[in-house]
Design a protein around this motif. Sequence first.
Motif, PDB file in Angstrom:
ATOM      1  N   HIS A  28       1.135   4.418  -2.690  1.00 51.55           N
ATOM      2  CA  HIS A  28       0.633   5.714  -2.214  1.00 51.55           C
ATOM      3  C   HIS A  28       1.768   6.487  -1.538  1.00 51.55           C
ATOM      4  O   HIS A  28       1.622   6.986  -0.422  1.00 51.55           O
ATOM      5  N   TRP A  69       0.840  -1.202   0.000  1.00 58.18           N
ATOM      6  CA  TRP A  69       0.000   0.000   0.000  1.00 58.18           C
ATOM      7  C   TRP A  69       0.874   1.249   0.000  1.00 58.18           C
ATOM      8  O   TRP A  69       0.617   2.208  -0.735  1.00 58.18           O
ATOM      9  N   ARG A 116       1.399   9.697   0.345  1.00 58.40           N
ATOM     10  CA  ARG A 116       0.690   9.717   1.631  1.00 58.40           C
ATOM     11  C   ARG A 116       1.515   9.050   2.745  1.00 58.40           C
ATOM     12  O   ARG A 116       0.983   8.694   3.784  1.00 58.40           O
TER      13      ARG A 116
END
Length: 216
Positions: A66, A62, A69
Amino acid sequence: MPTLDYHDKIAVLDLGGDENRFSPDFLDQVGAHLDTAVADGAQGLVTTASGKFYSNGLDLDWLGAHAERAEWYVEQVQALLARVLTFPMPTAAALPGHAFGAGAMLAIAHDYRVMRADRGYFCFPEVDIHIRFTPGMAALIQAKLTPKSAVASMTTGRRFGGIDAAAFDIVDATAAEGAVTDTAAALLAPLGGKDPGTLGAIKNTMYATAVAALTA
């Protein structure tokens, strides 16, 4: 998927049956179960798992998808660690299998740890995978381990089996297969009935430096 059950008055949070990596959805689900345990007036919290992993820590897939982020994501992980560290009831991590990286940090955040004696590893692999500890994560580990144990676990990437982890005071007890959760619950049973506000305040004072670093 994390699930919540009860062992008498002790909340038992099962992190799941896979690697139990800290995806944002996983963190949200764990947080919701912690809310429920507090609202239900549980007298203790045991976290455990139903597969070969307690938790393999950060969800690197993840995070790789991303990257923009990353800072937000680390904040969410550290918020969970700070919450468990200061949780307003006695807590124990029951490790039926591997705890790596941030999964091992989650275990360290509990008041007590019980590990299966014959299988599974407790490991901070950061030094071998070229990841630095954040100041908050380092402060958490150093708040809970002796200097000798912190050096042995943080700087070497060593994989501790249950017996070795107990010898280094990384875990408080070991148990046979199938008895890890019951052993953890038994550690907490005599401690029930503490005032949550008082206990939470004491933990916040005890671990003020680590909490400040985790939530900075």
